[in-house]
Design a protein around this motif. Structure first.
Motif, PDB file in Angstrom:
ATOM      1  N   HIS A 131       0.869  -1.354   0.086  1.00 16.23           N
ATOM      2  CA  HIS A 131      -0.020   0.026   0.009  1.00 16.23           C
ATOM      3  C   HIS A 131       0.891   1.247  -0.163  1.00 16.23           C
ATOM      4  N   SER A 156       3.532   1.899  -3.109  1.00  8.55           N
ATOM      5  CA  SER A 156       3.321   1.946  -4.963  1.00  8.55           C
ATOM      6  C   SER A 156       3.589   3.489  -5.078  1.00  8.55           C
ATOM      7  N   TRP A 183       1.835   5.780  -6.637  1.00  8.72           N
ATOM      8  CA  TRP A 183       0.854   6.395  -6.413  1.00  8.72           C
ATOM      9  C   TRP A 183       0.602   6.672  -5.120  1.00  8.72           C
ATOM     10  N   GLY A 184       0.825   5.889  -4.247  1.00 10.82           N
ATOM     11  CA  GLY A 184       0.745   5.880  -2.763  1.00 10.82           C
ATOM     12  C   GLY A 184       1.719   6.713  -2.175  1.00 10.82           C
ATOM     13  N   THR A 243      -6.659   4.890  -4.303  1.00 12.23           N
ATOM     14  CA  THR A 243      -5.444   5.015  -3.219  1.00 12.23           C
ATOM     15  C   THR A 243      -5.977   5.501  -2.061  1.00 12.23           C
ATOM     16  N   THR A 297      -7.893   3.194   0.111  1.00 13.86           N
ATOM     17  CA  THR A 297      -7.086   2.195   0.606  1.00 13.86           C
ATOM     18  C   THR A 297      -6.516   2.912   1.935  1.00 13.86           C
TER      19      THR A 297
END
Length: 120
Positions: free
Chosen positions: A27, A30, A32-33, A65, A68
């Motif tokens: 998570h 990543s 983008w995370g 994102t 999450t």
């Protein structure tokens, strides 16, 4: 420098297959995370501000994102019943701790990316 062996000395199953540490690692690391968390390090942002700050992210990926991170307890989603609706996103204290820990990595990447991938 902390090795995987040292981490597993305290938590023997850390980062093994099926361990929650792998879910969290996936998570927060990543592409983008990392960028969404870094964008929120500056403070509360609305959807459009986040989308502009995290250049290149699609609406679908930004939504996934954020969903999450809210579920993980790293980001707070504050929906206000105004017209038009307003939704603000900000880091929780846990999210702030995470961003503080990953800041040196981001600084290192920014300093060395050209030498690794670019013309350097």
């Amino acid at each position: 420098m902390l090795s995987l062996r040292e981490i597993r000395g305290d938590a023997p199953t850390a980062f093994t297959d099926g361990c929650p540490t792998r879910v969290v690692l996936d998570h927060v690391t990543s592409k983008w995370g990392v960028l969404v968390l870094a964008a929120l390090a500056e403070g509360t942002l609305r959807w459009g501000e986040l989308r502009r700050t995290v250049d290149g992210i699609s609406e679908k990926m930004l939504a996934a994102t954020l969903r999450t991170f809210v579920a993980d307890g790293l980001v707070v989603r504050d929906a206000q019943a105004t017209i038009p609706p307003r939704v603000d996103y900000s880091l929780t204290p846990l999210g702030g701790d995470l961003v503080e820990a990953m800041s040196p990595l981001l600084a290192w990447i920014a300093a060395h990316a050209d030498a690794i991938v670019g013309d350097g």
